[in-house]
Design a protein around this motif. Structure first.
Motif, PDB file in Angstrom:
ATOM      1  N   LEU A  16     -59.948   0.557 -82.187  1.00 57.02           N
ATOM      2  CA  LEU A  16     -59.179   1.451 -81.330  1.00 57.02           C
ATOM      3  C   LEU A  16     -57.927   0.765 -80.805  1.00 57.02           C
ATOM      4  CD1 LEU A  16     -59.073   4.241 -80.096  1.00 57.02           C
ATOM      5  CD2 LEU A  16     -60.406   3.390 -78.179  1.00 57.02           C
ATOM      6  N   ASP A  18     -56.354  -1.775 -82.198  1.00 60.29           N
ATOM      7  CA  ASP A  18     -55.452  -1.941 -83.338  1.00 60.29           C
ATOM      8  C   ASP A  18     -54.749  -0.634 -83.664  1.00 60.29           C
ATOM      9  OD1 ASP A  18     -56.012  -4.602 -83.626  1.00 60.29           O
ATOM     10  OD2 ASP A  18     -57.454  -4.326 -85.271  1.00 60.29           O
ATOM     11  N   PHE A  19     -55.504   0.458 -83.578  1.00 63.44           N
ATOM     12  CA  PHE A  19     -54.942   1.776 -83.865  1.00 63.44           C
ATOM     13  C   PHE A  19     -53.814   2.111 -82.895  1.00 63.44           C
ATOM     14  CE2 PHE A  19     -54.975   6.389 -83.191  1.00 63.44           C
ATOM     15  CZ  PHE A  19     -54.714   6.804 -84.476  1.00 63.44           C
ATOM     16  N   LEU A  20     -53.990   1.779 -81.624  1.00 64.35           N
ATOM     17  CA  LEU A  20     -52.990   2.127 -80.617  1.00 64.35           C
ATOM     18  C   LEU A  20     -51.825   1.142 -80.557  1.00 64.35           C
ATOM     19  CD1 LEU A  20     -55.336   3.331 -77.754  1.00 64.35           C
ATOM     20  CD2 LEU A  20     -53.948   4.727 -79.273  1.00 64.35           C
ATOM     21  N   ASN A  22     -50.643  -0.977 -83.166  1.00 62.51           N
ATOM     22  CA  ASN A  22     -49.880  -1.170 -84.394  1.00 62.51           C
ATOM     23  C   ASN A  22     -49.398   0.167 -84.934  1.00 62.51           C
ATOM     24  OD1 ASN A  22     -50.452  -3.923 -84.299  1.00 62.51           O
ATOM     25  ND2 ASN A  22     -52.372  -3.624 -85.391  1.00 62.51           N
ATOM     26  N   PRO A  23     -48.202   0.586 -84.539  1.00 64.25           N
ATOM     27  CA  PRO A  23     -47.726   1.896 -84.979  1.00 64.25           C
ATOM     28  C   PRO A  23     -47.281   1.883 -86.434  1.00 64.25           C
ATOM     29  CG  PRO A  23     -46.052   0.812 -83.692  1.00 64.25           C
ATOM     30  CD  PRO A  23     -47.265  -0.080 -83.662  1.00 64.25           C
ATOM     31  N   LYS A  25     -48.817   2.168 -89.391  1.00 67.39           N
ATOM     32  CA  LYS A  25     -49.495   1.515 -90.510  1.00 67.39           C
ATOM     33  C   LYS A  25     -49.840   2.510 -91.605  1.00 67.39           C
ATOM     34  CE  LYS A  25     -50.913  -2.800 -89.069  1.00 67.39           C
ATOM     35  NZ  LYS A  25     -51.746  -3.894 -89.382  1.00 67.39           N
ATOM     36  N   TYR A  28     -51.991   8.683 -91.493  1.00 67.12           N
ATOM     37  CA  TYR A  28     -52.993   9.196 -90.574  1.00 67.12           C
ATOM     38  C   TYR A  28     -52.717   8.725 -89.144  1.00 67.12           C
ATOM     39  CZ  TYR A  28     -57.466   9.966 -88.300  1.00 67.12           C
ATOM     40  OH  TYR A  28     -58.437  10.359 -87.422  1.00 67.12           O
ATOM     41  N   GLN A  29     -52.432   7.439 -88.974  1.00 71.07           N
ATOM     42  CA  GLN A  29     -52.157   6.906 -87.634  1.00 71.07           C
ATOM     43  C   GLN A  29     -50.921   7.546 -87.038  1.00 71.07           C
ATOM     44  OE1 GLN A  29     -51.879   2.654 -87.902  1.00 71.07           O
ATOM     45  NE2 GLN A  29     -53.947   2.399 -87.108  1.00 71.07           N
ATOM     46  N   ARG A  30     -49.883   7.704 -87.829  1.00 70.58           N
ATOM     47  CA  ARG A  30     -48.664   8.320 -87.308  1.00 70.58           C
ATOM     48  C   ARG A  30     -48.898   9.770 -86.930  1.00 70.58           C
ATOM     49  NH1 ARG A  30     -44.599   6.101 -91.761  1.00 70.58           N
ATOM     50  NH2 ARG A  30     -45.735   7.730 -92.834  1.00 70.58           N
ATOM     51  N   VAL A  32     -51.790  11.188 -85.994  1.00 65.59           N
ATOM     52  CA  VAL A  32     -52.616  11.251 -84.780  1.00 65.59           C
ATOM     53  C   VAL A  32     -51.793  10.874 -83.560  1.00 65.59           C
ATOM     54  CG1 VAL A  32     -54.573  10.194 -83.604  1.00 65.59           C
ATOM     55  CG2 VAL A  32     -54.798  10.900 -85.971  1.00 65.59           C
ATOM     56  N   ARG A  33     -50.988   9.822 -83.671  1.00 67.60           N
ATOM     57  CA  ARG A  33     -50.156   9.403 -82.543  1.00 67.60           C
ATOM     58  C   ARG A  33     -49.152  10.496 -82.177  1.00 67.60           C
ATOM     59  NH1 ARG A  33     -49.079   4.678 -84.108  1.00 67.60           N
ATOM     60  NH2 ARG A  33     -50.621   3.668 -82.827  1.00 67.60           N
TER      61      ARG A  33
END
Length: 100
Positions: A16, A18-20, A22-23, A25, A28-30, A32-33
């Motif tokens: 969690l 790392d997910f928050l 490290n923008p 990556k 999917y992360q982008r 969700v953010r």
């Protein structure tokens, strides 16, 4: 079972953070953010509109505040009815060209 004592809680916390932290990556992360930001801004916008209404209610006399409420209702109804997807349909509609 307590979540803090779960065997994999350290792994989940690390993932969690790392997910928050490290923008960008992955897509999917982008996504969700971006969704989190849109949700947060929407909540902030609604809270700000409530504060505006409270301030206006204190400043205006009741008849003027009622008139403003009717105007806001009319504007909201017009905005809602104008967002029917007509703009997207116009962009996506294919039109045949006749060569003369």
């Amino acid at each position: 079972m307590n979540i803090n004592n779960a065997p994999k809680s350290g792994v989940i916390k690390k993932a969690l953070t790392d997910f928050l932290k490290n923008p960008g990556k992955g897509l999917y992360q982008r996504a969700v953010r971006s969704g989190i930001w849109v949700f947060g801004l929407s909540i902030f916008e609604r809270a700000l509109s409530v504060v505006k209404l409270v301030i206006l209610a204190r400043i205006l006399v009741p008849s003027d505040f009622g008139l403003m409420g009717i105007a806001l209702l009319a504007i909201t109804c017009l905005e809602t009815s104008s967002q029917t997807g007509l703009q997207q349909a116009l962009i996506q509609k294919k039109r045949e060209r006749k060569n003369t």
